[in-house]
Design an enzyme around this catalytic site. Structure first.
Site, PDB file in Angstrom:
ATOM      1  N   PHE A   1     -12.269   7.915   8.796  1.00  0.00           N
ATOM      2  CA  PHE A   1     -11.942   8.380   7.446  1.00  0.00           C
ATOM      3  C   PHE A   1     -12.993   7.866   6.471  1.00  0.00           C
ATOM      4  O   PHE A   1     -13.916   7.135   6.845  1.00  0.00           O
ATOM      5  CB  PHE A   1     -10.533   7.906   7.044  1.00  0.00           C
TER       6      PHE A   1
ATOM      7  N   ASP B   1      -7.757  -4.844   0.203  1.00  0.00           N
ATOM      8  CA  ASP B   1      -8.693  -4.079  -0.618  1.00  0.00           C
ATOM      9  C   ASP B   1      -9.977  -3.991   0.195  1.00  0.00           C
ATOM     10  O   ASP B   1     -10.368  -4.962   0.839  1.00  0.00           O
ATOM     11  CB  ASP B   1      -8.943  -4.767  -1.956  1.00  0.00           C
TER      12      ASP B   1
ATOM     13  N   THR C   1       0.854  -1.186   0.000  1.00  0.00           N
ATOM     14  CA  THR C   1       0.000   0.000   0.000  1.00  0.00           C
ATOM     15  C   THR C   1       0.884   1.227   0.000  1.00  0.00           C
ATOM     16  O   THR C   1       1.981   1.203   0.550  1.00  0.00           O
ATOM     17  CB  THR C   1      -0.942   0.031   1.219  1.00  0.00           C
ATOM     18  N   HIS C   2       0.403   2.263  -0.644  1.00  0.00           N
ATOM     19  CA  HIS C   2       1.133   3.528  -0.659  1.00  0.00           C
ATOM     20  C   HIS C   2       0.494   4.501   0.325  1.00  0.00           C
ATOM     21  O   HIS C   2       0.822   5.678   0.345  1.00  0.00           O
ATOM     22  CB  HIS C   2       1.165   4.102  -2.081  1.00  0.00           C
TER      23      HIS C   2
HETATM   24  P1  IMP Z   1      -8.778   0.796  -1.229  1.00  0.00           P
HETATM   25  O1  IMP Z   1      -7.609   1.595  -0.755  1.00  0.00           O
HETATM   26  O2  IMP Z   1      -8.819   0.515  -2.687  1.00  0.00           O
HETATM   27  O3  IMP Z   1      -8.960  -0.447  -0.399  1.00  0.00           O
HETATM   28  O4  IMP Z   1     -10.028   1.756  -1.002  1.00  0.00           O
HETATM   29  C1  IMP Z   1     -10.906   1.564   0.036  1.00  0.00           C
HETATM   30  C2  IMP Z   1     -11.854   2.742   0.148  1.00  0.00           C
HETATM   31  O5  IMP Z   1     -13.001   2.260   0.839  1.00  0.00           O
HETATM   32  C3  IMP Z   1     -11.267   3.835   1.003  1.00  0.00           C
HETATM   33  O6  IMP Z   1     -10.818   4.882   0.239  1.00  0.00           O
HETATM   34  C4  IMP Z   1     -12.438   4.255   1.874  1.00  0.00           C
HETATM   35  O7  IMP Z   1     -13.123   5.277   1.265  1.00  0.00           O
HETATM   36  C5  IMP Z   1     -13.370   3.086   1.887  1.00  0.00           C
HETATM   37  N1  IMP Z   1     -13.188   2.405   3.174  1.00  0.00           N
HETATM   38  C6  IMP Z   1     -12.546   1.244   3.405  1.00  0.00           C
HETATM   39  N2  IMP Z   1     -12.537   0.963   4.722  1.00  0.00           N
HETATM   40  C7  IMP Z   1     -13.186   1.993   5.322  1.00  0.00           C
HETATM   41  C8  IMP Z   1     -13.484   2.285   6.695  1.00  0.00           C
HETATM   42  O8  IMP Z   1     -13.128   1.572   7.647  1.00  0.00           O
HETATM   43  N3  IMP Z   1     -14.153   3.433   6.901  1.00  0.00           N
HETATM   44  C9  IMP Z   1     -14.536   4.265   5.907  1.00  0.00           C
HETATM   45  N4  IMP Z   1     -14.271   4.052   4.645  1.00  0.00           N
HETATM   46  C10 IMP Z   1     -13.608   2.913   4.345  1.00  0.00           C
END
Ligand code: IMP
Length: 199
Positions: A158, A75, A15-16
């Site tokens: 977030f 993810d 992850t970045h």
């Molecule tokens: P990823 O980095 O491709 O896994 O993107 C996941 C996206 O899902 C994030 O940018 C968040 O917006 C949303 N997300 C994942 N987990 C959470 C959480 O625990 N709370 C709120 N948003 C989440």
């Protein structure tokens, strides 16, 4: 063959996102030597799969092959029942290039209004994958169900946290103590499964 991660293994975290690395480091309790894909200068692959599990595996395999180290990737995202699971794997993308989650949360609200459904149920998913270079991979998934509320509430957490009330609670993930969220979240549930599988 049971796959085991020995303490002290050098693990590349695919992850970045510095926030996620910090969270992963806390959950892994200093058991491993963590390096990030960013620190190693690894390119980020396109997330071309159609499921959380698929994309977590893709990122872990890519980082393992590129680095020669065991790799951990995740993810995650929000799925809304009345929107057939959207935004789902597109959760980050709904926030646009400026990563504006007020925009993404408004979009969820607008889409729900358009759908004309009373159903405000939703869930978060976290898929976690560990891949060995040139070898096998393990992937697990954690989920937490809840309901959506508008307008958004709370400035902790977030992403979509301010519109998500987890099952059994009255407050949103944006209002709850971070330790409460971290104890019950989709990510915590996925990690419990990963630990059971690998540690
Ligand atoms: P990823 O980095 O491709 O896994 O993107 C996941 C996206 O899902 C994030 O940018 C968040 O917006 C949303 N997300 C994942 N987990 C959470 C959480 O625990 N709370 C709120 N948003 C989440």
């Amino acid at each position: 063959m049971a796959l085991r991660l020995e303490p002290g293994t050098r693990l590349v975290v695919a992850t970045h996102n510095p926030g996620k690395v910090k969270e992963l480091a806390e959950i892994l309790e200093g058991r491993f030597e963590l390096v990030t894909a960013g620190e190693l200068g690894l390119p980020e692959p396109d997330e071309t799969e159609t499921t959380f599990v698929g994309n977590a595996l893709l990122k872990a395999r890519h980082a393992a092959e590129a680095s020669g180290l065991v790799a951990l990737a995740d993810d995650s995202g929000l799925s809304v029942t009345a929107l057939d699971g959207a935004p789902g794997i597109h959760s980050a993308r709904w926030a646009g290039p400026s990563k504006d989650f007020s925009l993404a949360m408004r979009k969820v609200e607008e889409r729900l209004e358009e759908a004309g459904s009373e159903d405000v149920s939703a869930w978060f998913t976290s898929a976690l994958a560990v891949a060995w270079p040139g070898g096998p991979a393990v992937v697990v998934e954690g989920r937490i169900d809840g309901t959506l509320v508008f307008p958004p509430r709370g400035d902790r957490g977030f992403g979509y946290d301010p519109i998500f009330v987890p099952e059994g609670m009255d407050q949103t993930f944006g209002e709850l103590e971070p330790a409460v969220k971290d104890g019950m979240s989709h990510r915590a549930r996925a990690f419990a499964k990963l630990k059971a599988a690998l540690l």
